[in-house]
Enzyme design. Sequence first.
Site, PDB file in Angstrom:
ATOM      1  N   GLY A   1     -77.231  49.194  29.090  1.00  0.00           N
ATOM      2  CA  GLY A   1     -76.361  48.586  28.074  1.00  0.00           C
ATOM      3  C   GLY A   1     -76.978  47.301  27.548  1.00  0.00           C
TER       4      GLY A   1
ATOM      5  N   ARG B   1     -80.726  55.513  26.473  1.00  0.00           N
ATOM      6  CA  ARG B   1     -80.729  56.092  27.807  1.00  0.00           C
ATOM      7  C   ARG B   1     -81.612  57.332  27.760  1.00  0.00           C
ATOM      8  NH1 ARG B   1     -75.474  53.148  28.171  1.00  0.00           N
ATOM      9  NH2 ARG B   1     -75.740  51.894  30.029  1.00  0.00           N
TER      10      ARG B   1
ATOM     11  N   ASP C   1     -79.109  47.942  37.190  1.00  0.00           N
ATOM     12  CA  ASP C   1     -79.542  48.663  38.402  1.00  0.00           C
ATOM     13  C   ASP C   1     -80.209  50.006  38.106  1.00  0.00           C
ATOM     14  OD1 ASP C   1     -79.173  47.150  40.681  1.00  0.00           O
ATOM     15  OD2 ASP C   1     -77.007  47.484  40.693  1.00  0.00           O
TER      16      ASP C   1
ATOM     17  N   ASP D   1     -71.901  43.044  32.933  1.00  0.00           N
ATOM     18  CA  ASP D   1     -71.023  43.258  34.091  1.00  0.00           C
ATOM     19  C   ASP D   1     -71.382  42.393  35.299  1.00  0.00           C
ATOM     20  OD1 ASP D   1     -69.468  45.159  32.852  1.00  0.00           O
ATOM     21  OD2 ASP D   1     -70.795  46.807  33.413  1.00  0.00           O
TER      22      ASP D   1
ATOM     23  N   ASP E   1     -73.313  43.092  37.644  1.00  0.00           N
ATOM     24  CA  ASP E   1     -73.198  43.930  38.842  1.00  0.00           C
ATOM     25  C   ASP E   1     -74.547  44.283  39.468  1.00  0.00           C
ATOM     26  OD1 ASP E   1     -73.997  45.558  36.797  1.00  0.00           O
ATOM     27  OD2 ASP E   1     -72.566  47.167  37.174  1.00  0.00           O
TER      28      ASP E   1
ATOM     29  N   ARG F   1     -66.364  48.939  34.533  1.00  0.00           N
ATOM     30  CA  ARG F   1     -65.896  50.226  35.076  1.00  0.00           C
ATOM     31  C   ARG F   1     -65.886  50.215  36.595  1.00  0.00           C
ATOM     32  NH1 ARG F   1     -68.294  53.171  30.643  1.00  0.00           N
ATOM     33  NH2 ARG F   1     -70.300  52.886  31.635  1.00  0.00           N
TER      34      ARG F   1
HETATM   35  P1  ATP Z   1     -76.043  48.876  32.660  1.00  0.00           P
HETATM   36  O1  ATP Z   1     -75.637  48.190  33.935  1.00  0.00           O
HETATM   37  O2  ATP Z   1     -75.917  48.008  31.473  1.00  0.00           O
HETATM   38  O3  ATP Z   1     -75.434  50.244  32.484  1.00  0.00           O
HETATM   39  P2  ATP Z   1     -78.406  50.156  33.688  1.00  0.00           P
HETATM   40  O4  ATP Z   1     -79.825  49.728  33.685  1.00  0.00           O
HETATM   41  O5  ATP Z   1     -77.756  50.318  35.020  1.00  0.00           O
HETATM   42  O6  ATP Z   1     -77.652  49.113  32.780  1.00  0.00           O
HETATM   43  P3  ATP Z   1     -78.418  53.023  33.189  1.00  0.00           P
HETATM   44  O7  ATP Z   1     -77.899  53.775  32.024  1.00  0.00           O
HETATM   45  O8  ATP Z   1     -77.891  53.317  34.538  1.00  0.00           O
HETATM   46  O9  ATP Z   1     -78.253  51.487  32.808  1.00  0.00           O
HETATM   47  O10 ATP Z   1     -80.012  53.246  33.260  1.00  0.00           O
HETATM   48  C1  ATP Z   1     -80.838  53.069  32.113  1.00  0.00           C
HETATM   49  C2  ATP Z   1     -81.953  54.082  32.130  1.00  0.00           C
HETATM   50  O11 ATP Z   1     -82.720  53.920  33.339  1.00  0.00           O
HETATM   51  C3  ATP Z   1     -81.497  55.544  32.176  1.00  0.00           C
HETATM   52  O12 ATP Z   1     -81.274  56.080  30.893  1.00  0.00           O
HETATM   53  C4  ATP Z   1     -82.674  56.247  32.840  1.00  0.00           C
HETATM   54  O13 ATP Z   1     -83.685  56.542  31.902  1.00  0.00           O
HETATM   55  C5  ATP Z   1     -83.191  55.176  33.809  1.00  0.00           C
HETATM   56  N1  ATP Z   1     -82.670  55.450  35.162  1.00  0.00           N
HETATM   57  C6  ATP Z   1     -81.407  55.241  35.616  1.00  0.00           C
HETATM   58  N2  ATP Z   1     -81.272  55.646  36.894  1.00  0.00           N
HETATM   59  C7  ATP Z   1     -82.474  56.133  37.266  1.00  0.00           C
HETATM   60  C8  ATP Z   1     -82.981  56.736  38.468  1.00  0.00           C
HETATM   61  N3  ATP Z   1     -82.223  56.890  39.543  1.00  0.00           N
HETATM   62  N4  ATP Z   1     -84.274  57.131  38.473  1.00  0.00           N
HETATM   63  C9  ATP Z   1     -85.052  56.988  37.395  1.00  0.00           C
HETATM   64  N5  ATP Z   1     -84.633  56.430  36.225  1.00  0.00           N
HETATM   65  C10 ATP Z   1     -83.376  56.019  36.158  1.00  0.00           C
END
Ligand code: ATP
Length: 324
Positions: free
Chosen positions: A16, A77, A108, A132, A134, A176
């Site tokens: 995000g 994503r 994360d 968030d 988090d 969330r």
């Molecule tokens: P936010 O907290 O804002 O949602 P985030 O980094 O946690 O941020 P995610 O949508 O979970 O957001 O992850 C972003 C991108 O990272 C995903 O679209 C995917 O390409 C990659 N990603 C997420 N989880 C994994 C994983 N377990 N292994 C490999 N790539 C991952």
Amino acid sequence: MAENKIKRIGILTSGGDAPGMNAAVRSLVRSGIHAGFEMYGIYRGYKGLLDGEISPLGTRDVAEILHIGGTLLMTARSKEFMEKAGQKKAKEMMNAYGLDALVVVGGDGSFRGALALSELGVPVIGIPATIDNDVASSEYSIGFDTAMNTALEAIDKIRDTSSSHERCSVIEVMGRNAGHIAFGVGVSCGAEVILIPEVKYDLDKDVYKVILEGRNIGKRHYIVVVAEGAGSAIDLSKKIEDFTGIETRPTVLGYLQRGGSPTVRDRIMASLMGMKAIECLSKGKSGRLIVVKNGILKDIDIAKGIAEKKTIDAKELEKTKALF
Ligand code: ATP
């Protein structure tokens, strides 16, 4: 320490969007060039890495972006990158562009992706940026302060009308799985009730009774702040009005909280975290996450960082009832 082989660094923003991501990119580009690296922007997160949406960034390319919300590198994503084959292709794409290291600005999930690349031998650094707040291993994530201030400004306005009509306002904020925004904003707007996903609540005792007690001691309005993961403002409003007889209105702040110019805190944190990431790569350190621990900016092992857990203690929430 072995001679630093890293010459060219790619930067991407992922997950995000969060206000201050641009400030982090600016800091990475400028401090990276200052340290002698060539800096490259990767557009649309891991998706753009797989698609080869990569181009050089100079110090002037990041002028006038410090104060802009969102991310000019864009974010997306990528399901393809979640798979081993996608991660291998991402590494090949980095090789094709001569990128020796990658800095990932995100949450994360994005760091799990960075860890996967690190396990394939790619030097990576993660910078926490998510409204968030988090990212478990860091006390602070870029964007959190701006999001809270945006939500607070909106709630202060809702309070004016709520007070004039002697209403109850239920305001749903983002979060969330994490209630950090709701907790921070709830305390700072003087909410009567704060509901977060980390702490179970009882409608009778923790919501209706609190509002009615407020009325009985002469309060003219009531504010309930609910994190999206703890309930729906529309649902709760109806229940509160039905039970208490007090006119109640819901407001869902939604994506409003994501946007806007980053606050001083977010600009400072983004600037410092970007510099710290470059400092790590200059010293030949990689596989690191830039975090705040006990108020101090540090770098920690990315795998250990991802494995950490953080929550809001029910006792901390309970203590805020003294402000009622
Ligand atoms: P936010 O907290 O804002 O949602 P985030 O980094 O946690 O941020 P995610 O949508 O979970 O957001 O992850 C972003 C991108 O990272 C995903 O679209 C995917 O390409 C990659 N990603 C997420 N989880 C994994 C994983 N377990 N292994 C490999 N790539 C991952």
